[in-house]
Scaffold this active site. Structure first.
Site, PDB file in Angstrom:
ATOM      1  N   TRP A  47      85.611  12.718 -47.606  1.00 58.75           N
ATOM      2  CA  TRP A  47      85.296  11.887 -48.777  1.00 58.75           C
ATOM      3  C   TRP A  47      83.890  11.300 -48.733  1.00 58.75           C
ATOM      4  CZ3 TRP A  47      87.062  10.010 -53.368  1.00 58.75           C
ATOM      5  CH2 TRP A  47      86.448   8.840 -53.840  1.00 58.75           C
ATOM      6  N   ASN A  49      81.379   8.542 -51.353  1.00 59.01           N
ATOM      7  CA  ASN A  49      80.990   7.915 -52.625  1.00 59.01           C
ATOM      8  C   ASN A  49      79.518   7.511 -52.550  1.00 59.01           C
ATOM      9  OD1 ASN A  49      82.975   5.897 -51.209  1.00 59.01           O
ATOM     10  ND2 ASN A  49      81.799   4.525 -52.467  1.00 59.01           N
ATOM     11  N   ASP A  50      79.160   6.286 -52.806  1.00 62.12           N
ATOM     12  CA  ASP A  50      77.758   5.906 -53.053  1.00 62.12           C
ATOM     13  C   ASP A  50      76.721   6.453 -52.062  1.00 62.12           C
ATOM     14  OD1 ASP A  50      79.499   4.207 -54.333  1.00 62.12           O
ATOM     15  OD2 ASP A  50      78.586   2.372 -53.632  1.00 62.12           O
ATOM     16  N   GLN A  66      78.353   6.519 -48.375  1.00 58.12           N
ATOM     17  CA  GLN A  66      79.695   5.998 -48.099  1.00 58.12           C
ATOM     18  C   GLN A  66      80.556   7.192 -47.700  1.00 58.12           C
ATOM     19  OE1 GLN A  66      81.095   2.275 -48.878  1.00 58.12           O
ATOM     20  NE2 GLN A  66      79.283   2.649 -47.659  1.00 58.12           N
ATOM     21  N   TRP A  74      89.312   7.890 -50.599  1.00 57.63           N
ATOM     22  CA  TRP A  74      88.586   6.719 -50.102  1.00 57.63           C
ATOM     23  C   TRP A  74      89.356   6.076 -48.943  1.00 57.63           C
ATOM     24  CZ3 TRP A  74      88.936   1.413 -49.471  1.00 57.63           C
ATOM     25  CH2 TRP A  74      87.720   0.731 -49.317  1.00 57.63           C
ATOM     26  N   SER A 107      78.295  -0.354 -49.030  1.00 57.08           N
ATOM     27  CA  SER A 107      76.972   0.110 -49.462  1.00 57.08           C
ATOM     28  C   SER A 107      75.846  -0.859 -49.123  1.00 57.08           C
ATOM     29  CB  SER A 107      76.986   0.365 -50.971  1.00 57.08           C
ATOM     30  OG  SER A 107      77.772   1.508 -51.212  1.00 57.08           O
ATOM     31  N   ARG A 180      78.287  -7.968 -52.650  1.00 57.54           N
ATOM     32  CA  ARG A 180      77.981  -6.775 -51.851  1.00 57.54           C
ATOM     33  C   ARG A 180      76.806  -5.944 -52.366  1.00 57.54           C
ATOM     34  NH1 ARG A 180      83.186  -5.701 -54.124  1.00 57.54           N
ATOM     35  NH2 ARG A 180      83.113  -4.144 -55.789  1.00 57.54           N
ATOM     36  N   ASP A 181      76.535  -4.890 -51.606  1.00 56.87           N
ATOM     37  CA  ASP A 181      75.576  -3.828 -51.928  1.00 56.87           C
ATOM     38  C   ASP A 181      74.120  -4.311 -51.950  1.00 56.87           C
ATOM     39  OD1 ASP A 181      78.013  -2.564 -52.255  1.00 56.87           O
ATOM     40  OD2 ASP A 181      77.926  -2.542 -54.448  1.00 56.87           O
ATOM     41  N   GLU A 232      77.861  -3.845 -59.428  1.00 55.72           N
ATOM     42  CA  GLU A 232      77.751  -3.299 -58.075  1.00 55.72           C
ATOM     43  C   GLU A 232      76.385  -2.642 -57.909  1.00 55.72           C
ATOM     44  OE1 GLU A 232      82.316  -2.057 -57.013  1.00 55.72           O
ATOM     45  OE2 GLU A 232      81.206  -0.563 -58.109  1.00 55.72           O
TER      46      GLU A 232
END
Ligand code: FRU
Length: 510
Positions: A47, A49-50, A66, A74, A107, A180-181, A232
């Protein structure tokens, strides 16, 4: 995304073993599976993601991401890692950051600490410093509000190995559930670091002399832009507009995008080291398609601003019908400002480095057709991946149709009365894995020019549309049961194409 709680008991040695056994498999087999992007980065297995921590240093573009190395949905987040010298060919590297007692590694971003403000640099080695969100699933489960905190790590060997800072976290949560991020930037006029952080329904700016001690400066956005979901993955940087700086604030949002689910909005304005003042609070989108999310830019690339997003949508990212891996990144894109009437807008174009895998264009000019035109007949090619450039002088409704012998079609088109582009994947192949997938998506055209140019970059399971020099961008993924092998341009009655270019693209995998 809906944050799920995963508490893992799997030891790190098992994680390393499984990812290294994947590394050992033949790239040839792994990277040629059905739906595997041939010109976009995707990890060999599991998996993603970002995109995270994108930084350029000593000729190397770093792309962290990620990553959940134990499955194709996830899970407890790590930072995967890939490197490139040209933004096009990627080599996957060992995992850079593993979860620890403070939580998962969510992230964040990375910078080159050129003047060693952190003191991490030893013997004149310039440190790379990454900042990320430590997301604590146990604290989240206990319904505490402070389960997301910001932490740092550094590398003294240009990103190959990372050490987490012993006094993490460097920025503690004041009681905001979505905190976050972090995205870092060096603000030269005041010689300080600026962190842009997503804080629920706004972004908050912090500053620091050394990346360890942070002071809140201001926040922005609770009354601006789109608010259909949580904010985000922000980014803040200047772009040149006729010799003067215009500040760009990128804010990803999930859900609440223009075509449902997750998407990337932006604001233009001014930043004085403390506060962002927008020119307008209206919402603008970097990409109108459903499948660009969490897009931000590389640091340390000088005036050039290179943007990359995750090529999926939280509505169905966990369910797309791939087997060993899930999800990929968009093409890296260069961002520029463009004036259109009284408006200033961001235009995106694939980075010029894409030419490294482009074959010589096959060109046909001043083509007249009635109802439909077979691109392969005009250019001798109809294979993917490819890039197709079309220039038209007199615009009317038209569509570009990719199809296979099963009758599955992906339709990319333009409607004159609404002055809008669309991509329709309702009959594109496998669509029933999630109800929101089978849809038709629209995007505005920002000019009324009689002349139109569109460029399409088509991979095995994705299309990226750059229309009107990149003023309208749409990214869309699709999963035909058999590969598409035909491309037609269709329009009612007679129509003329001023220029048609077919460019085949060579796979980036060895
Ligand atoms: C965005 C996001 C981030 C978070 C990460 C977790 O897609 O939800 O806000 O840090 O993904 O994987």
């Amino acid at each position: 995304m809906t944050l799920k709680i995963f508490i893992t008991t799997i030891g790190f040695s098992i994680m390393q073993l499984s990812s290294s056994s994947i590394m050992a498999q033949s790239v040839d087999v792994i990277m040629k599976e059905q739906y595997r992007p041939q010109i976009h980065f995707s990890p060999k297995a599991n998996w993603t993601n970002d995109p995270n921590g994108m930084v350029y240093n000593n000729g190397v573009y770093h792309l962290f991401f990620q990553y959940y190395p134990e499955g194709t949905t996830w899970g407890p987040m790590h930072w995967g890692h890939a490197t490139s010298r040209d933004l096009i060919h990627w080599a996957e590297q060992p995992i850079a950051l593993y979860p620890d007692s403070l939580g998962y590694i969510f992230s964040g971003s990375a910078v080159v600490d050129k003047t060693n403000t952190t003191g991490f640099g030893k013997e004149r080695q310039v440190p790379l410093v990454a900042i990320f969100t430590h997301h604590n699933p146990i604290a989240q489960k206990e319904k505490r509000t402070d389960y997301e905190n910001q932490s740092i790590a550094y590398s003294l060997d240009n990103g190959s190995t990372w050490k987490k800072y012993a006094q993490n976290p460097v920025l503690k949560n004041p009681g905001i559930t979505d905190f976050r991020d972090p995205k870092l930037m060096w603000y030269e006029p005041q010689k300080k670091w600026v962190m842009t952080l997503a804080t629920k329904d706004r972004v908050t700016f912090y500053s620091s002399p050394d990346l360890k001690n942070w002071k809140k400066e201001s926040d922005f956005g609770n009354d601006a832009g789109a608010h259909g979901g949580v904010w985000e993955c922000p980014d803040l940087f200047p772009l040149n507009d006729n010799g003067k700086n215009v500040w760009v604030l990128i804010v990803n949002i999930n859900p609440g995008g223009p075509n449902k689910g997750s998407a990337t909005q932006y604001f233009l304005g001014d930043f004085d080291g403390k506060k962002f003042t927008p020119n307008s609070k209206d919402v603008k989108w970097i990409d109108y398609g459903p499948d660009e999310y969490a897009g931000i830019t590389w640091s340390n690339t000088g005036k050039r601003k290179i943007f990359l997003g995750w090529m999926s949508n939280w509505l169905y990212a966990n369910k797309v019908p791939t087997i060993k891996w899930r999800n990929a990144m968009t093409l890296p894109r260069e961002l520029k400002l463009m004036h259109v009437g009284n408006e200033l807008l961001i235009a995106s174009q694939p980075v010029t480095e894409l030419s490294k895998i482009q074959s010589k264009p096959i060109t046909a000019e001043n083509i007249s057709a009635t109802n439909s035109l077979n691109i392969a007949e005009k250019t001798g090619k109809g294979q993917f991946p490819c890039r197709i450039n079309i220039v038209m002088n007199k615009i009317k409704d038209f569509s570009l149709v990719l199809s296979n012998e099963l009758g599955e079609v992906l339709v990319i088109g333009y409607e004159k009365n609404k002055n809008q582009y669309y991509i329709d994947r309702t009959k594109s192949g496998k669509t029933d894995f999630q109800k929101d997938f089978s849809n038709r998506h629209v995007a505005p055209r920002f000019t009324n020019n009689a002349k139109m140019n569109i460029s399409l970059v088509i991979d095995i399971s994705s299309v990226e549309l750059f229309a009107d020099d990149g003023l309208t961008t749409m990214t869309e993924i699709f999963f035909p049961n058999k590969p598409y092998n035909d491309i037609y341009i269709k329009s009612a009655g007679s129509f003329t194409i001023k220029k048609l270019e077919y460019i085949s693209l060579k796979s980036i995998w060895p």
